[in-house]
Design an enzyme around this catalytic site. Structure first.
Site, PDB file in Angstrom:
ATOM      1  N   SER A  24       0.839  -1.215   0.000  1.00 22.35           N
ATOM      2  CA  SER A  24       0.000   0.000   0.000  1.00 22.35           C
ATOM      3  C   SER A  24       0.867   1.255   0.000  1.00 22.35           C
ATOM      4  O   SER A  24       0.596   2.220  -0.724  1.00 22.35           O
ATOM      5  CB  SER A  24      -0.883   0.028   1.255  1.00 22.35           C
ATOM      6  OG  SER A  24      -1.800  -1.027   1.222  1.00 22.35           O
ATOM      7  N   SER A 168     -13.273   1.229   3.211  1.00 19.75           N
ATOM      8  CA  SER A 168     -12.340   0.931   2.126  1.00 19.75           C
ATOM      9  C   SER A 168     -11.305   2.036   2.007  1.00 19.75           C
ATOM     10  O   SER A 168     -11.638   3.193   1.709  1.00 19.75           O
ATOM     11  CB  SER A 168     -13.084   0.789   0.800  1.00 19.75           C
ATOM     12  OG  SER A 168     -12.151   0.844  -0.268  1.00 19.75           O
ATOM     13  N   GLN A 170      -9.117   2.162  -0.282  1.00 24.91           N
ATOM     14  CA  GLN A 170      -8.954   2.514  -1.696  1.00 24.91           C
ATOM     15  C   GLN A 170      -9.961   3.592  -2.098  1.00 24.91           C
ATOM     16  O   GLN A 170      -9.611   4.549  -2.794  1.00 24.91           O
ATOM     17  CB  GLN A 170      -9.121   1.268  -2.573  1.00 24.91           C
ATOM     18  CG  GLN A 170      -7.973   0.283  -2.381  1.00 24.91           C
ATOM     19  CD  GLN A 170      -8.143  -0.997  -3.177  1.00 24.91           C
ATOM     20  OE1 GLN A 170      -9.176  -1.227  -3.798  1.00 24.91           O
ATOM     21  NE2 GLN A 170      -7.133  -1.843  -3.144  1.00 24.91           N
ATOM     22  N   ASP A 316      -6.782  -8.179   4.691  1.00 26.20           N
ATOM     23  CA  ASP A 316      -6.004  -9.008   3.768  1.00 26.20           C
ATOM     24  C   ASP A 316      -5.470 -10.281   4.426  1.00 26.20           C
ATOM     25  O   ASP A 316      -4.985 -11.181   3.738  1.00 26.20           O
ATOM     26  CB  ASP A 316      -4.837  -8.193   3.181  1.00 26.20           C
ATOM     27  CG  ASP A 316      -5.340  -7.085   2.256  1.00 26.20           C
ATOM     28  OD1 ASP A 316      -6.464  -7.209   1.723  1.00 26.20           O
ATOM     29  OD2 ASP A 316      -4.618  -6.086   2.077  1.00 26.20           O
ATOM     30  N   ARG A 347     -12.547 -14.718  -1.707  1.00 23.51           N
ATOM     31  CA  ARG A 347     -11.618 -15.359  -0.764  1.00 23.51           C
ATOM     32  C   ARG A 347     -12.315 -16.246   0.267  1.00 23.51           C
ATOM     33  O   ARG A 347     -11.654 -17.083   0.889  1.00 23.51           O
ATOM     34  CB  ARG A 347     -10.744 -14.291  -0.080  1.00 23.51           C
ATOM     35  CG  ARG A 347      -9.710 -13.721  -1.032  1.00 23.51           C
ATOM     36  CD  ARG A 347      -8.808 -12.683  -0.388  1.00 23.51           C
ATOM     37  NE  ARG A 347      -7.732 -12.336  -1.303  1.00 23.51           N
ATOM     38  CZ  ARG A 347      -6.943 -11.272  -1.176  1.00 23.51           C
ATOM     39  NH1 ARG A 347      -7.127 -10.424  -0.167  1.00 23.51           N
ATOM     40  NH2 ARG A 347      -5.982 -11.049  -2.048  1.00 23.51           N
TER      41      ARG A 347
HETATM   42  C1  S3P Z   1      -5.636  -1.387   0.092  1.00 24.34           C
HETATM   43  C2  S3P Z   1      -6.864  -1.397   0.702  1.00 24.34           C
HETATM   44  C3  S3P Z   1      -7.645  -2.611   0.937  1.00 24.34           C
HETATM   45  C4  S3P Z   1      -6.771  -3.858   0.825  1.00 24.34           C
HETATM   46  C5  S3P Z   1      -5.886  -3.835  -0.387  1.00 24.34           C
HETATM   47  C6  S3P Z   1      -4.968  -2.623  -0.348  1.00 24.34           C
HETATM   48  C7  S3P Z   1      -4.954  -0.099  -0.119  1.00 24.34           C
HETATM   49  O1  S3P Z   1      -8.670  -2.693  -0.033  1.00 24.34           O
HETATM   50  O2  S3P Z   1      -7.585  -5.015   0.804  1.00 24.34           O
HETATM   51  O3  S3P Z   1      -5.098  -4.997  -0.443  1.00 24.34           O
HETATM   52  O4  S3P Z   1      -3.750  -0.084  -0.424  1.00 24.34           O
HETATM   53  O5  S3P Z   1      -5.617   0.946   0.038  1.00 24.34           O
HETATM   54  P1  S3P Z   1     -10.095  -1.976   0.184  1.00 24.34           P
HETATM   55  O6  S3P Z   1      -9.894  -0.530   0.194  1.00 24.34           O
HETATM   56  O7  S3P Z   1     -10.916  -2.437  -0.986  1.00 24.34           O
HETATM   57  O8  S3P Z   1     -10.612  -2.522   1.481  1.00 24.34           O
END
Ligand code: S3P
Length: 429
Positions: A24, A168, A170, A316, A347
């Site tokens: 990340s 989330s 992301q 994760d 998953r």
């Molecule tokens: C991540 C956020 C998570 C995680 C992914 C990496 C990130 O996803 O599962 O492996 O780097 O912001 P989500 O935002 O969909 O939960």
């Protein structure tokens, strides 16, 4: 399609591990470095398929990125320095690349298109397209804007106040990246906290971020400072060897320089609740992120129940929790984890199917699973489902499954941890 063979061994795991850099944080260093005013230097960067997808995307947007071992130099061109890509940007398997770039590209002065591999093309994008559209973004995609490819026509954005319907990082990050350019204030409200690497890195590079309880507020800026970013080792990669040490009698491993951001250490909280002997030592901070060394020793594990706000902090690692649960006394319950169904693969289904092949007793729910512990596992032929974390989780279970396990389609570990299988062999020597 490569396969890996993991043999049972009673040998304890001993030694020191230096897992690769946090995925990340590596993605974010490339994106923010590209729009900073000047050259940023990133050390201990994760070289993997996913982060290379981001590097190539930023290169396609006109940024020079030099990679030398695990050191990366990014020549940032400022917030308004990106240029129209000549081709469709291929994000490979990387949801982080796609969703974060959706936010950034919404605010540019050109049109661009994002796509990805067959797994990424199946993943939901409405979660980012929805709030970005509220900010004024013009995004068209397959399935009424929910699926790749997404075509993003950059435009002038306005700030919004947005409550995330699902936790989330992301989605939050896409909104904050768009917020760097938006007129007025941008606010994101989280019901449960998700990883805050974007907020921490923005603050480190001089962008004012106001955090108050579950609200994050920001305004547009003119400049992002370049910086030196040292990437901590990825706790999501370290976790495989923490669990391996806990379930293998006589083991003790030391895992160095691991990112221990409290929004990522859910796996440690869960494993400690299960009776895991885990210590974090030598805690310190690098560029606004807490890091430490982790010592994990073999332990007698017992079952646990996981739900609610612990889920995003261990999102994760939940496949790996299912593995630990196979070796714990009693029945472990994972709930509120419906998000697992829309990761690189489903998953919940993948872990239930593959662990059952090894002889585990797993019950699937729409939002999680229950795992009956203390069943002895036996090697089998398993599939990775094309998902790096499934491949590695099954590999750890396989180290304690009698006989040998073949993992098909195992090369996908290169998405986050190239060299993973070698580390298992080294620790067993
Ligand atoms: C991540 C956020 C998570 C995680 C992914 C990496 C990130 O996803 O599962 O492996 O780097 O912001 P989500 O935002 O969909 O939960």
């Amino acid at each position: 399609m490569s396969k890996e063979i993991i043999k049972y061994s009673s040998a304890p795991l001993k030694g020191e591990i230096n897992p690769p850099g946090d995925k990340s944080i590596s993605h974010r260093s490339l994106i923010l470095g590209s729009i900073a005013n000047g050259t940023s230097l990133v050390k201990d960067f994760l070289i993997s398929d996913d982060t290379i997808s981001t590097a190539n995307a930023m290169r396609a947007l006109g940024i020079t990125i030099e990679i030398n071992g695990t050191q990366v130099e990014i020549i940032g061109k400022g917030l308004y320095g990106l240029s129209k890509p000549e081709k469709v940007i291929d994000c490979g398997n990387s949801g982080t690349t796609t969703r974060l770039l959706s936010g950034l590209l919404s605010a540019q002065t050109f049109t661009s298109t994002l796509t990805g591999d067959k797994y990424l093309q199946a993943r939901p994008m409405r979660r980012v397209v929805g709030p970005l559209t509220l900010m004024g973004a013009q995004i068209a995609g397959k399935d009424d804007g929910n699926k790749l490819p997404l075509t993003i026509t950059g435009t002038k954005l306005k700030g919004i106040r947005y409550e995330l319907p699902v936790p989330s990082a992301q989605v939050k990050s896409a909104i904050l990246l768009a917020g760097l350019y938006a007129e007025g204030e941008t606010e994101v409200i989280e019901s449960e906290a998700s990883r805050d690497h974007t907020e921490r890195m923005l603050s480190y590079l001089g962008v004012p971020i106001k955090k108050n309880g579950n609200s994050i507020k920001m305004n547009s800026v003119d400049v992002i400072n370049p910086g030196e970013i040292i990437v901590p080792a990825d706790i999501s990669s370290a976790a495989f060897f923490i669990v391996a040490a806990l379930i293998t009698p006589g083991s003790e491993v030391l895992i160095k320089n691991v990112g221990v951001n409290p929004l990522r250490t859910g796996i440690i909280d869960i494993l400690k609740n299960m009776g895991g002997n885990i210590e974090i030592i030598n805690e310190r901070e690098v560029n606004g992120e807490p890091i430490g060394d982790i010592v994990a020793r073999s332990s007698n594990l017992h079952a646990t129940e996981i739900s609610g706000e612990l889920i995003p902090k261990a999102i994760d690692e939940l496949p790996l929790v299912a593995v630990a649960a196979c070796f714990a006394e009693g029945e472990t319950l994972i709930r509120d984890a419906k998000e697992l169904r829309v990761k690189e693969t489903d998953r919940i289904k993948a872990m239930a199917t593959e662990l059952e092949k090894l002889g585990a007793r797993v019950l699937e729910f729409e939002d999680g699973m229950s795992i009956m512990g203390s069943q002895s596992l036996t090697g089998s032929v398993c599939s990775s489902w094309g998902d790096h974390r499934i491949a590695m989780s099954i590999a750890i279970a396989a180290t304690r499954a009698r006989g040998e396990t073949k993992i098909l389609d195992a090369e996908c570990v290169s998405v986050s941890y190239p060299g993973f299988f070698k580390v298992i062999d080294e620790l067993r020597r």
